[in-house]
Design a protein around this motif. Sequence first.
Motif, PDB file in Angstrom:
ATOM      1  N   SER A   1      -2.360 -12.601  -4.844  1.00 49.98           N
ATOM      2  CA  SER A   1      -3.377 -11.886  -4.064  1.00 49.98           C
ATOM      3  C   SER A   1      -2.689 -11.243  -2.871  1.00 49.98           C
ATOM      4  CB  SER A   1      -4.460 -12.845  -3.562  1.00 49.98           C
ATOM      5  OG  SER A   1      -5.089 -13.486  -4.651  1.00 49.98           O
ATOM      6  N   GLU A   2      -2.992  -9.976  -2.637  1.00 52.55           N
ATOM      7  CA  GLU A   2      -2.346  -9.239  -1.562  1.00 52.55           C
ATOM      8  C   GLU A   2      -3.369  -8.411  -0.803  1.00 52.55           C
ATOM      9  OE1 GLU A   2       1.033  -6.948  -3.071  1.00 52.55           O
ATOM     10  OE2 GLU A   2       0.983  -8.191  -4.868  1.00 52.55           O
ATOM     11  N   VAL A   3      -3.126  -8.227   0.486  1.00 53.82           N
ATOM     12  CA  VAL A   3      -3.900  -7.296   1.312  1.00 53.82           C
ATOM     13  C   VAL A   3      -2.900  -6.421   2.046  1.00 53.82           C
ATOM     14  CG1 VAL A   3      -5.549  -7.016   3.192  1.00 53.82           C
ATOM     15  CG2 VAL A   3      -5.810  -8.919   1.566  1.00 53.82           C
ATOM     16  N   TRP A   4      -3.099  -5.107   1.930  1.00 53.70           N
ATOM     17  CA  TRP A   4      -2.215  -4.107   2.524  1.00 53.70           C
ATOM     18  C   TRP A   4      -3.001  -3.205   3.453  1.00 53.70           C
ATOM     19  CZ3 TRP A   4       3.017  -3.856   1.607  1.00 53.70           C
ATOM     20  CH2 TRP A   4       3.494  -4.736   0.634  1.00 53.70           C
ATOM     21  N   ASP A   5      -2.325  -2.631   4.431  1.00 50.78           N
ATOM     22  CA  ASP A   5      -2.981  -1.674   5.316  1.00 50.78           C
ATOM     23  C   ASP A   5      -3.564  -0.522   4.507  1.00 50.78           C
ATOM     24  OD1 ASP A   5      -2.253  -3.184   7.561  1.00 50.78           O
ATOM     25  OD2 ASP A   5      -0.420  -2.021   7.892  1.00 50.78           O
ATOM     26  N   THR A   6      -2.794  -0.040   3.517  1.00 49.77           N
ATOM     27  CA  THR A   6      -3.256   1.069   2.669  1.00 49.77           C
ATOM     28  C   THR A   6      -2.784   0.872   1.227  1.00 49.77           C
ATOM     29  OG1 THR A   6      -1.285   2.459   2.937  1.00 49.77           O
ATOM     30  CG2 THR A   6      -3.036   2.704   4.607  1.00 49.77           C
ATOM     31  N   LYS A   7      -3.439   1.535   0.310  1.00 53.29           N
ATOM     32  CA  LYS A   7      -3.037   1.514  -1.096  1.00 53.29           C
ATOM     33  C   LYS A   7      -1.643   2.113  -1.260  1.00 53.29           C
ATOM     34  CE  LYS A   7      -4.716   2.805  -5.666  1.00 53.29           C
ATOM     35  NZ  LYS A   7      -5.836   3.390  -6.421  1.00 53.29           N
ATOM     36  N   GLU A   8      -1.346   3.136  -0.500  1.00 55.35           N
ATOM     37  CA  GLU A   8      -0.036   3.783  -0.568  1.00 55.35           C
ATOM     38  C   GLU A   8       1.079   2.832  -0.163  1.00 55.35           C
ATOM     39  OE1 GLU A   8      -2.767   5.148   0.997  1.00 55.35           O
ATOM     40  OE2 GLU A   8      -3.210   6.507  -0.660  1.00 55.35           O
ATOM     41  N   GLN A   9       0.835   2.025   0.863  1.00 55.84           N
ATOM     42  CA  GLN A   9       1.857   1.062   1.285  1.00 55.84           C
ATOM     43  C   GLN A   9       2.116   0.028   0.195  1.00 55.84           C
ATOM     44  OE1 GLN A   9      -0.029   0.197   5.059  1.00 55.84           O
ATOM     45  NE2 GLN A   9       1.831   0.853   6.124  1.00 55.84           N
ATOM     46  N   HIS A  10       1.064  -0.387  -0.502  1.00 58.46           N
ATOM     47  CA  HIS A  10       1.252  -1.306  -1.627  1.00 58.46           C
ATOM     48  C   HIS A  10       2.119  -0.639  -2.685  1.00 58.46           C
ATOM     49  CE1 HIS A  10       0.027  -2.954  -5.609  1.00 58.46           C
ATOM     50  NE2 HIS A  10       0.363  -4.062  -4.985  1.00 58.46           N
ATOM     51  N   HIS A  11       1.782   0.567  -3.049  1.00 56.71           N
ATOM     52  CA  HIS A  11       2.564   1.310  -4.048  1.00 56.71           C
ATOM     53  C   HIS A  11       4.015   1.473  -3.596  1.00 56.71           C
ATOM     54  CE1 HIS A  11       3.625   4.239  -7.089  1.00 56.71           C
ATOM     55  NE2 HIS A  11       4.078   5.004  -6.127  1.00 56.71           N
ATOM     56  N   ASN A  12       4.211   1.870  -2.348  1.00 55.98           N
ATOM     57  CA  ASN A  12       5.562   2.086  -1.832  1.00 55.98           C
ATOM     58  C   ASN A  12       6.376   0.796  -1.771  1.00 55.98           C
ATOM     59  OD1 ASN A  12       4.978   4.795  -1.537  1.00 55.98           O
ATOM     60  ND2 ASN A  12       4.522   4.627   0.650  1.00 55.98           N
ATOM     61  N   SER A  13       5.714  -0.326  -1.567  1.00 58.13           N
ATOM     62  CA  SER A  13       6.434  -1.599  -1.493  1.00 58.13           C
ATOM     63  C   SER A  13       7.126  -1.927  -2.806  1.00 58.13           C
ATOM     64  CB  SER A  13       5.491  -2.740  -1.106  1.00 58.13           C
ATOM     65  OG  SER A  13       4.648  -3.094  -2.203  1.00 58.13           O
ATOM     66  N   LEU A  14       6.590  -1.449  -3.897  1.00 56.38           N
ATOM     67  CA  LEU A  14       7.192  -1.710  -5.205  1.00 56.38           C
ATOM     68  C   LEU A  14       8.472  -0.908  -5.410  1.00 56.38           C
ATOM     69  CD1 LEU A  14       3.923  -1.791  -7.318  1.00 56.38           C
ATOM     70  CD2 LEU A  14       5.259  -3.741  -6.480  1.00 56.38           C
ATOM     71  N   GLN A  15       8.721   0.049  -4.520  1.00 55.56           N
ATOM     72  CA  GLN A  15       9.934   0.857  -4.598  1.00 55.56           C
ATOM     73  C   GLN A  15      11.059   0.314  -3.716  1.00 55.56           C
ATOM     74  OE1 GLN A  15       9.731   3.114  -7.030  1.00 55.56           O
ATOM     75  NE2 GLN A  15       7.614   2.373  -7.155  1.00 55.56           N
TER      76      GLN A  15
END
Length: 99
Positions: A53-67
């Motif tokens: 389970s994760e909570v991120w400031d934004t959806k984009e930050q979640h996506h970018n974290s995978l990079q």
Amino acid sequence: MAFGYIGSMRTKPGRRNEVVGILLNGTDGLRAAGCQAYVVGLSDSDEDVIWVSEVWDTKEQHHNSLQLAAAKAAIGRAMPMLTGEFTSQGMTVAGGVGL
């Protein structure tokens, strides 16, 4: 509002603890990447299932974290121990304790 993600993964028999170790070892850069909460849980009904389970400031930050290099390395180490059975659900987080 923040972005939330809940997912599960199935490990090959007897590999769950190793995968959990990989998931928990790579958390150092998450806060700087925009992560507010990151929780790794063990299924009580299936000894080969892990929930994240994760909570991120934004959806984009979640996506970018995978990079991130650390994330890619952790995924590479864990993948051979997984069966390929995954679930995932994104959501808008309205609030909660600790956020």
